[in-house]
Design a protein around this motif. Sequence first.
Motif: not given
Length: 193
Positions: A1-11, A108-115
């Motif tokens: 699972m990606q971290s919140a910071d990693d997802i924020f950067q990826a967005i 694209k982005w809800h699923a990794p954040l919901l996790a």
Amino acid sequence: MQSADDIFQAIQADSMNQSFTAQGILPLYHVDSHAEILLVSQAPSRQAQASMTFWDDASGNRLRDWMGVTKDEFYNSGKVAVLPLDFYYPGKHAHGGDLPPRKGFAEKWHAPLLALMPNIKLTLLIGQYAQKAYLPKREKTLTATVAHYQDYLPAYFPLVHPSPLNYGWMHQHPWFVDDVVPELQAQVRTIMD
């Protein structure tokens, strides 16, 4: 699972969001691993995007009234998360309303954040875009979906958008304030307390 910071950067790095990132505009959403209430709506308003504070506008004031929460509870309790269908203000239609969220963004982005938020008990689906995205089986109109909110509990609570543009809708449908809002407040208070 990606971290919140990693997802924020990826967005921000996503080519879909290149123009926003180039202007220094950050994605606006809020995740918290302890959150129990999730708000899904269209996209941040221009005012919210400018202040980088979600629901920081007249719609947010009304939404907090409907939920029966204080501003402090809303922003600081750790129990409320916010995932718009697009994390950037989309601009306005020529006739005045906000443009819809971009297609494919939430998918694209809800699923990794919901996790990252395993404790969500109630998701408020605010407006027709959120309801279409999260309720494949719903009534034919937003009004009917909101009127039949009990059919979607305990997981989802469909709502009309609290925008000042919807004053007319609320005037035509007094049952919303009389019947739906008290039930929403009861559901929210059970979780907040």
